[in-house]
Motif scaffolding. Structure first.
Motif, PDB file in Angstrom:
ATOM      1  N   ALA A   1      21.352  16.344   3.364  1.00  0.00           N
ATOM      2  CA  ALA A   1      22.737  16.817   3.481  1.00  0.00           C
ATOM      3  C   ALA A   1      23.715  15.659   3.412  1.00  0.00           C
ATOM      4  O   ALA A   1      24.765  15.737   2.744  1.00  0.00           O
ATOM      5  CB  ALA A   1      22.905  17.578   4.795  1.00  0.00           C
ATOM      6  N   GLU A   2      23.371  14.555   4.092  1.00  0.00           N
ATOM      7  CA  GLU A   2      24.264  13.394   4.072  1.00  0.00           C
ATOM      8  C   GLU A   2      24.303  12.763   2.677  1.00  0.00           C
ATOM      9  O   GLU A   2      25.362  12.328   2.212  1.00  0.00           O
ATOM     10  CB  GLU A   2      23.806  12.365   5.102  1.00  0.00           C
ATOM     11  N   ALA A   3      23.174  12.715   2.008  1.00  0.00           N
ATOM     12  CA  ALA A   3      23.156  12.177   0.645  1.00  0.00           C
ATOM     13  C   ALA A   3      24.034  13.011  -0.276  1.00  0.00           C
ATOM     14  O   ALA A   3      24.759  12.468  -1.130  1.00  0.00           O
ATOM     15  CB  ALA A   3      21.720  12.136   0.122  1.00  0.00           C
ATOM     16  N   GLN A   4      23.978  14.338  -0.120  1.00  0.00           N
ATOM     17  CA  GLN A   4      24.830  15.198  -0.937  1.00  0.00           C
ATOM     18  C   GLN A   4      26.300  14.982  -0.597  1.00  0.00           C
ATOM     19  O   GLN A   4      27.164  14.957  -1.485  1.00  0.00           O
ATOM     20  CB  GLN A   4      24.447  16.664  -0.718  1.00  0.00           C
ATOM     21  N   ALA A   5      26.590  14.812   0.711  1.00  0.00           N
ATOM     22  CA  ALA A   5      27.976  14.556   1.115  1.00  0.00           C
ATOM     23  C   ALA A   5      28.473  13.237   0.529  1.00  0.00           C
ATOM     24  O   ALA A   5      29.626  13.135   0.082  1.00  0.00           O
ATOM     25  CB  ALA A   5      28.085  14.536   2.642  1.00  0.00           C
ATOM     26  N   LEU A   6      27.613  12.232   0.511  1.00  0.00           N
ATOM     27  CA  LEU A   6      28.001  10.947  -0.088  1.00  0.00           C
ATOM     28  C   LEU A   6      28.236  11.100  -1.585  1.00  0.00           C
ATOM     29  O   LEU A   6      29.190  10.525  -2.139  1.00  0.00           O
ATOM     30  CB  LEU A   6      26.911   9.911   0.175  1.00  0.00           C
ATOM     31  N   THR A   7      27.388  11.881  -2.248  1.00  0.00           N
ATOM     32  CA  THR A   7      27.578  12.129  -3.683  1.00  0.00           C
ATOM     33  C   THR A   7      28.903  12.833  -3.932  1.00  0.00           C
ATOM     34  O   THR A   7      29.656  12.477  -4.859  1.00  0.00           O
ATOM     35  CB  THR A   7      26.420  12.963  -4.232  1.00  0.00           C
ATOM     36  N   ASP A   8      29.207  13.847  -3.093  1.00  0.00           N
ATOM     37  CA  ASP A   8      30.487  14.562  -3.240  1.00  0.00           C
ATOM     38  C   ASP A   8      31.664  13.630  -2.987  1.00  0.00           C
ATOM     39  O   ASP A   8      32.695  13.722  -3.660  1.00  0.00           O
ATOM     40  CB  ASP A   8      30.533  15.740  -2.270  1.00  0.00           C
ATOM     41  N   THR A   9      31.520  12.736  -2.013  1.00  0.00           N
ATOM     42  CA  THR A   9      32.596  11.783  -1.717  1.00  0.00           C
ATOM     43  C   THR A   9      32.819  10.844  -2.885  1.00  0.00           C
ATOM     44  O   THR A   9      33.963  10.550  -3.259  1.00  0.00           O
ATOM     45  CB  THR A   9      32.247  10.976  -0.456  1.00  0.00           C
TER      46      THR A   9
ATOM     47  N   GLU B   1      15.991   4.864   1.848  1.00  0.00           N
ATOM     48  CA  GLU B   1      14.937   4.145   2.570  1.00  0.00           C
ATOM     49  C   GLU B   1      14.484   4.946   3.789  1.00  0.00           C
ATOM     50  O   GLU B   1      13.286   5.076   4.055  1.00  0.00           O
ATOM     51  CB  GLU B   1      15.460   2.782   2.990  1.00  0.00           C
ATOM     52  N   TYR B   2      15.485   5.503   4.530  1.00  0.00           N
ATOM     53  CA  TYR B   2      15.131   6.329   5.686  1.00  0.00           C
ATOM     54  C   TYR B   2      14.307   7.550   5.236  1.00  0.00           C
ATOM     55  O   TYR B   2      13.328   7.942   5.900  1.00  0.00           O
ATOM     56  CB  TYR B   2      16.391   6.823   6.406  1.00  0.00           C
ATOM     57  N   THR B   3      14.721   8.152   4.129  1.00  0.00           N
ATOM     58  CA  THR B   3      13.995   9.326   3.619  1.00  0.00           C
ATOM     59  C   THR B   3      12.554   8.981   3.272  1.00  0.00           C
ATOM     60  O   THR B   3      11.622   9.720   3.593  1.00  0.00           O
ATOM     61  CB  THR B   3      14.728   9.888   2.384  1.00  0.00           C
ATOM     62  N   THR B   4      12.376   7.836   2.623  1.00  0.00           N
ATOM     63  CA  THR B   4      11.021   7.402   2.265  1.00  0.00           C
ATOM     64  C   THR B   4      10.182   7.181   3.518  1.00  0.00           C
ATOM     65  O   THR B   4       8.999   7.603   3.585  1.00  0.00           O
ATOM     66  CB  THR B   4      11.092   6.106   1.439  1.00  0.00           C
ATOM     67  N   GLN B   5      10.773   6.533   4.520  1.00  0.00           N
ATOM     68  CA  GLN B   5      10.039   6.290   5.762  1.00  0.00           C
ATOM     69  C   GLN B   5       9.672   7.610   6.443  1.00  0.00           C
ATOM     70  O   GLN B   5       8.548   7.773   6.960  1.00  0.00           O
ATOM     71  CB  GLN B   5      10.873   5.419   6.700  1.00  0.00           C
TER      72      GLN B   5
ATOM     73  N   ALA C   1      15.036  15.388  10.160  1.00  0.00           N
ATOM     74  CA  ALA C   1      15.626  14.153   9.639  1.00  0.00           C
ATOM     75  C   ALA C   1      15.762  14.215   8.126  1.00  0.00           C
ATOM     76  O   ALA C   1      16.803  13.825   7.560  1.00  0.00           O
ATOM     77  CB  ALA C   1      14.785  12.949  10.057  1.00  0.00           C
ATOM     78  N   LEU C   2      14.701  14.706   7.458  1.00  0.00           N
ATOM     79  CA  LEU C   2      14.772  14.815   5.996  1.00  0.00           C
ATOM     80  C   LEU C   2      15.889  15.760   5.565  1.00  0.00           C
ATOM     81  O   LEU C   2      16.613  15.487   4.589  1.00  0.00           O
ATOM     82  CB  LEU C   2      13.422  15.311   5.461  1.00  0.00           C
TER      83      LEU C   2
END
Length: 620
Positions: free
Chosen positions: A316-324, A588-592, A310-311
């Motif tokens: 990966a999704e956070a990086q994709a959002l940053t790239d977007t 938040e998901y990452t922290t959890q 999950a982490l």
């Protein structure tokens, strides 16, 4: 879950068409209608406004003005449209036309995210609309009341529509939601439960199936909120696995099963979710839910692996959002999106229905595209880009107008003197000579003056013969010739005398025609003289108008360009805000996940659970 269905009517684009097309009594009104029915909003609006400016739609004045209001609405210009409709109401147009106009105004305001303004427009509708529009009005009014926090008022409007067996199922869904929000939970669940089991026998079937799925999803979320996992699972099981609401239903079903103390059953839908679009919010949450269920099953090693995956997925999704976000800030994504959703014309009816297949970051942009704020801003951006192109084309067209005007001036200067001095002068001289001849003949009442060309030739020959005979000796031969010539002259005089009445009438007619031609010639001469005097001023007037238009366009171009750039920045900001909300949720998901992973790897926790000897190594 606060959810309302966008009814088919409320989601449908406004059409600025007359309600009852009738005979067209003005050609320019017909020209405007042609563009209206072709869906060419900009052409229809400009054509109609030009015809109104010159008073060319007089027999259809009210209908044309109402249509203009509808076309303004097609661009989302609800304030300008309201001014049009208010003016129509004040000058006493038909009630049906006025009510329809206010309804369309309310619909646009609702789509613009202005429920209070939409409610004010609906209040101006005095009477029932046509059958289909009346249903749409009641649905829209209910949605507005829900948005304004008045579920009881929404339910009151929807009750009759929902009880009609032949009515739209959207009324039943919205009534169920209104009753839930109005603390009449049992009644609301009853309506939604019936709708959730509705057999799909009418067209369009996919739309009805989607509505049925949404009703079941709403039932499931309501049951979860009230701590009723069994009814929640029962409703969520009816949602199709491949429908538009499948992912949130799978996620909710898992939470219902977990709340019902069935973690193994919770894993089934969540594991299915993990095989789907990794950027979907439900899938991202499922990545956190799966190891949570594994912890409940005391499968700590698998849970650690799940949290670790999950982490990695969140990173990966956070990086994709940053790239977007970076790509959006550059503007190329907006260009690609507009180019990938062509439309016949501009206006509020255009919607970016699909993401182009080659669009970068499709997964991250799909949720953004579904929001009203993004769609509204995208429409405005597309319109502004069109206006920039149109102004640029007009600016280029003005060069052609300059050439046309210069050519006309040269032609006029070359042709006017020759036309005035030669053609008209010769014509006037010829007509004046003919007039004098005919007038003299009529005044003298002389038969010979009215003779035709052949008869005048005979008269001349006889006169010569008589002069010749007068010079001859007076003998028998001369007398015989004189008698013969005299008889011929007498016969000719008799013929001329007989023809006098007819020829006098013909001469008078010809004289009148000559006088008319002379008057016309004089008018043409006066026109040419006026043209010689006035045309330079007209040319100067045209040149002034072209210059004024050039100045106006030159002024508008940078203003529209600046507005387009500013609006594109806002468009990108709308998407970026949405993407940053996703980033915040990911954080938040990452922290959890990290906290849960740390607890699993904490020796005290492992000892408490009784399996410290099997503790997995901490991930590196």
């Amino acid at each position: 879950m606060a959810a309302t269905a966008l009814s088919a009517a409320a989601a449908e684009p406004v059409r600025a068409q007359p309600s009852k097309p009738g005979p067209v009594q003005a050609p320019f009104w017909g020209d405007a209608l042609f563009h209206v029915y072709q869906g060419k909003t900009f052409s229809a609006l400009t054509t109609l406004m030009a015809s109104q400016q010159f008073g060319r739609v007089a027999p259809h004045a009210d209908e044309a003005e109402a249509t203009r209001g509808g076309l303004l609405l097609a661009y989302g210009l609800h304030r300008e449209a309201e001014a049009v409709f208010t003016a129509l109401a004040e000058r006493g147009t038909t009630a049906a036309l006025r009510d329809k106009a206010w309804f369309h105004l309310a619909k646009i305001r609702w789509q613009r995210g202005l429920p209070a303004e939409a409610d004010a427009a609906l209040a101006r509708v005095a009477g029932p609309l046509d059958a289909e529009l009346e249903t749409d009005r009641q649905l829209l009014a209910a949605q507005v009341r829900l948005a304004l926090g008045d579920p009881a008022g929404a339910a009151a409007r929807l009750q009759a529509l929902a009880e009609d067996a032949e009515g739209t199922p959207y009324a039943r869904y919205n009534l169920g939601v209104a009753l839930l929000e109005g603390q009449r939970r049992a009644d609301g669940r009853a309506w939604l439960d019936r709708l959730g089991q509705m057999p799909v026998t009418t067209r369009p079937p996919e739309e009805r199936r989607a509505l049925r799925d949404k009703a079941n999803l709403t039932l499931g979320f309501d049951a979860l909120r009230h701590g009723e996992p069994a009814p929640a699972r029962q409703a969520l099981e009816r949602v199709r696995l491949n429908g538009p609401f499948a992912n949130p239903a799978l996620l909710a079903f898992g939470w219902a099963a977990l709340e019902d103390k069935a973690p193994r059953q919770a894993l089934v839908p969540w594991q299915e979710l993990l095989q789907r679009n990794p950027s979907d919010p439900a899938v991202l949450e499922a990545r956190l839910a799966v190891p949570h269920a594994l912890v409940e099953l005391k499968a700590d090693a698998a849970a650690v692996q799940g949290y670790t995956e999950a982490l990695a997925a969140y990173a990966a999704e956070a990086q994709a959002l940053t790239d977007t976000i970076t790509a959006l800030q550059g503007g190329a994504l907006v260009d690609t999106l507009i180019a990938g959703n062509p439309g016949a014309d501009l206006g509020w009816g255009w919607t970016a229905e699909a993401l182009p297949a080659d669009l970068p970051h499709r997964a991250q942009l799909a949720p953004v595209l579904a929001t009203h704020a993004w769609q509204s801003a995208l429409k405005d951006q597309r319109d502004l880009r069109f206006f920039l192109q149109h102004l640029g084309r007009w600016q280029r067209d003005l060069l052609s107008f300059d050439t046309m005007l210069a050519t006309r001036e040269q032609r006029f200067a070359a042709m006017l003197p020759a036309t005035r001095d030669t053609r008209l002068a010769d014509t006037q001289a010829r007509l004046a000579a003919e007039q004098r001849t005919l007038a003299g003949a009529l005044a003298a009442a002389d038969a010979r003056a009215l003779a035709d060309e052949r008869e005048r030739a005979l008269i001349e020959r006889l006169d010569r013969a008589q002069r010749t005979l007068a010079s001859l000796p007076d003998d028998d031969a001369s007398r015989t010739l004189r008698d013969r010539v005299q008889r011929v002259a007498g016969a000719l005089e008799w013929q001329l005398s007989v023809a006098v009445p007819e020829r006098r009438w013909a001469a008078r007619k010809a004289l009148r025609e000559i006088e008319t031609e002379l008057a016309s010639s004089a008018e043409r001469m006066a026109t040419l003289q006026a043209a010689q005097r006035d045309e330079p001023q007209r040319f100067a007037g045209f040149a002034g108008r072209i210059a004024a238009l050039r100045t106006r366009i030159a002024t508008l171009l940078p203003q529209v360009a600046a507005l387009q750039a500013e609006q594109q920045t806002e468009l990108q900001a709308v998407a970026i805000r949405h993407l940053k909300d996703q980033q915040a949720r990911l954080a938040e998901y990452t922290t959890q996940a990290r906290f849960a992973l740390a607890r699993l790897q904490d020796p005290a926790t492992l000892a408490q659970r009784g399996d410290a000897s099997e503790a997995p190594d901490a991930p590196r």
